[in-house]
Write a protein that holds these residues in place. Structure first.
Motif, mmCIF file in Angstrom:
data_model
loop_
_atom_site.group_PDB
_atom_site.id
_atom_site.type_symbol
_atom_site.label_atom_id
_atom_site.label_comp_id
_atom_site.label_asym_id
_atom_site.label_seq_id
_atom_site.Cartn_x
_atom_site.Cartn_y
_atom_site.Cartn_z
ATOM 1 N N ASP A 1 0.819 -1.219 0.000
ATOM 2 C CA ASP A 1 0.000 0.000 0.000
ATOM 3 C C ASP A 1 0.849 1.264 0.000
ATOM 4 O O ASP A 1 0.426 2.305 -0.522
ATOM 5 C CB ASP A 1 -0.940 0.006 1.210
ATOM 6 C CG ASP A 1 -2.117 -0.947 1.054
ATOM 7 O OD1 ASP A 1 -2.407 -1.349 -0.089
ATOM 8 O OD2 ASP A 1 -2.744 -1.282 2.084
ATOM 9 N N VAL A 2 2.043 1.201 0.592
ATOM 10 C CA VAL A 2 2.939 2.357 0.576
ATOM 11 C C VAL A 2 3.307 2.709 -0.863
ATOM 12 O O VAL A 2 3.256 3.868 -1.286
ATOM 13 C CB VAL A 2 4.209 2.085 1.401
ATOM 14 C CG1 VAL A 2 5.174 3.258 1.312
ATOM 15 C CG2 VAL A 2 3.843 1.799 2.855
ATOM 16 N N LYS B 1 0.144 3.942 -2.920
ATOM 17 C CA LYS B 1 -0.226 5.338 -2.662
ATOM 18 C C LYS B 1 0.655 6.307 -3.421
ATOM 19 O O LYS B 1 0.204 7.345 -3.911
ATOM 20 C CB LYS B 1 -0.175 5.609 -1.159
ATOM 21 C CG LYS B 1 -1.305 4.958 -0.377
ATOM 22 C CD LYS B 1 -1.167 5.208 1.119
ATOM 23 C CE LYS B 1 -2.285 4.505 1.889
ATOM 24 N NZ LYS B 1 -2.131 4.682 3.369
ATOM 25 N N GLU C 1 -0.531 6.210 -7.046
ATOM 26 C CA GLU C 1 -1.816 6.883 -7.197
ATOM 27 C C GLU C 1 -1.655 8.400 -7.116
ATOM 28 O O GLU C 1 -2.291 9.145 -7.872
ATOM 29 C CB GLU C 1 -2.796 6.380 -6.146
ATOM 30 C CG GLU C 1 -3.257 4.952 -6.400
ATOM 31 C CD GLU C 1 -4.208 4.428 -5.345
ATOM 32 O OE1 GLU C 1 -4.975 3.499 -5.649
ATOM 33 O OE2 GLU C 1 -4.177 4.934 -4.203
ATOM 34 N N LYS C 2 -0.804 8.873 -6.210
ATOM 35 C CA LYS C 2 -0.561 10.306 -6.104
ATOM 36 C C LYS C 2 0.109 10.861 -7.356
ATOM 37 O O LYS C 2 -0.038 12.045 -7.680
ATOM 38 C CB LYS C 2 0.298 10.602 -4.877
ATOM 39 C CG LYS C 2 -0.446 10.456 -3.555
ATOM 40 C CD LYS C 2 0.471 10.764 -2.377
ATOM 41 C CE LYS C 2 -0.277 10.637 -1.057
ATOM 42 N NZ LYS C 2 0.607 10.910 0.115
ATOM 43 N N THR D 1 9.422 2.274 -6.433
ATOM 44 C CA THR D 1 8.192 2.736 -7.069
ATOM 45 C C THR D 1 8.486 3.721 -8.186
ATOM 46 O O THR D 1 7.945 3.610 -9.301
ATOM 47 C CB THR D 1 7.269 3.373 -6.026
ATOM 48 O OG1 THR D 1 7.030 2.435 -4.971
ATOM 49 C CG2 THR D 1 5.937 3.768 -6.641
#
Length: 236
Positions: free
Chosen positions: A32-33, A36, A39-40, A196
């Motif tokens: 999830d880190v 997020k 997604e941002k 990421t």
């Protein structure tokens, strides 16, 4: 600092926990880190927990052709293949990735003989990474196996394409347990962030350039007789 537009990208996160929804997955917590962040940055993110589906064991595209009554893989594959980025999440068990993660690799491999429009193997132009959690050693070992498998079937792997978190060896707090203080682990947070962004950077580069040129790597052209600069070695 300049910003980069990643909004044209799609990512798929596949959680290979052994726990079915709605059981808490600590691997999901670290995933999830990364999710997020994407997604941002405007990336369209999808995710699935593989154990929630009836995925047959095997190395063929549809195992119902091989005496299995049901196989959800063909429809799951469509969603996975639609993404520019694939991130595999797995816990560590006995020093290894989960059996579900191994199944995912085997089913991805089942499609690896297919070709894209350039005649290259199907996964050329797509990017892969992995997220790993556990209470025993093995993050780098598991990442090594997963990333090797992904690149072998055609995914591209950028620098720092893995991240992980390890708790105290043996029974103890896991990633989402407050007493683990995992959310404050700078090493994990840094690696997760770098992974990421590197996944997004490479995926953007490949997408904007329509993947890899087919010169020198097209199975279709090879089968049709192209050899580019290759010459059979001379034995003396």
């Amino acid at each position: 600092m300049d910003t980069i537009d990643f909004s044209g990208l799609k990512a798929m996160y596949v959680n290979c926990t052994l726990k079915r929804t709605p059981e808490i997955s600590h691997t999901q917590g670290l995933m999830d880190v990364s999710i997020k962040i994407m997604e941002k940055e405007g990336v369209q993110v999808s995710q699935l927990r593989l154990v929630d589906y009836d995925v047959a064991t095997g190395v063929y595209p549809d195992m119902t052709d091989y005496n299995w009554e049901k196989d959800d893989w063909p429809r799951l594959f469509k969603d996975i293949f639609d993404a520019d980025i694939l991130v595999i999440g797995t816990p560590i068990w006995l020093g290894e990735k989960s059996s579900v993660a191994q199944m995912l690799i085997e089913r991805l491999y089942s499609m690896s003989g297919e070709k894209n429009k350039k005649g290259q193997y199907l996964y050329y132009g797509k990017v892969g990474g992995c997220v790993i959690t556990g209470n025993e050693d093995g993050v780098k070992h598991c990442a090594m196996g997963l990333l090797y498998a992904l690149q072998h079937i055609g995914y591209s792997v950028p620098p720092q394409a893995d991240c992980g978190w390890l708790g105290e060896v043996g029974p103890g707090p896991s990633y989402l347990d407050k007493e683990s203080n995992a959310a404050e682990n700078d090493f994990t947070n840094r690696n997760t962030t770098f992974m990421t962004y590197n996944l997004m950077h490479l995926a953007k580069l490949l997408k904007e350039n329509n993947g890899y040129p087919a010169y020198g790597n097209s199975r279709k052209d090879w089968d049709n007789g192209a050899r580019w600069k290759f010459e059979n070695p001379e034995y003396r």
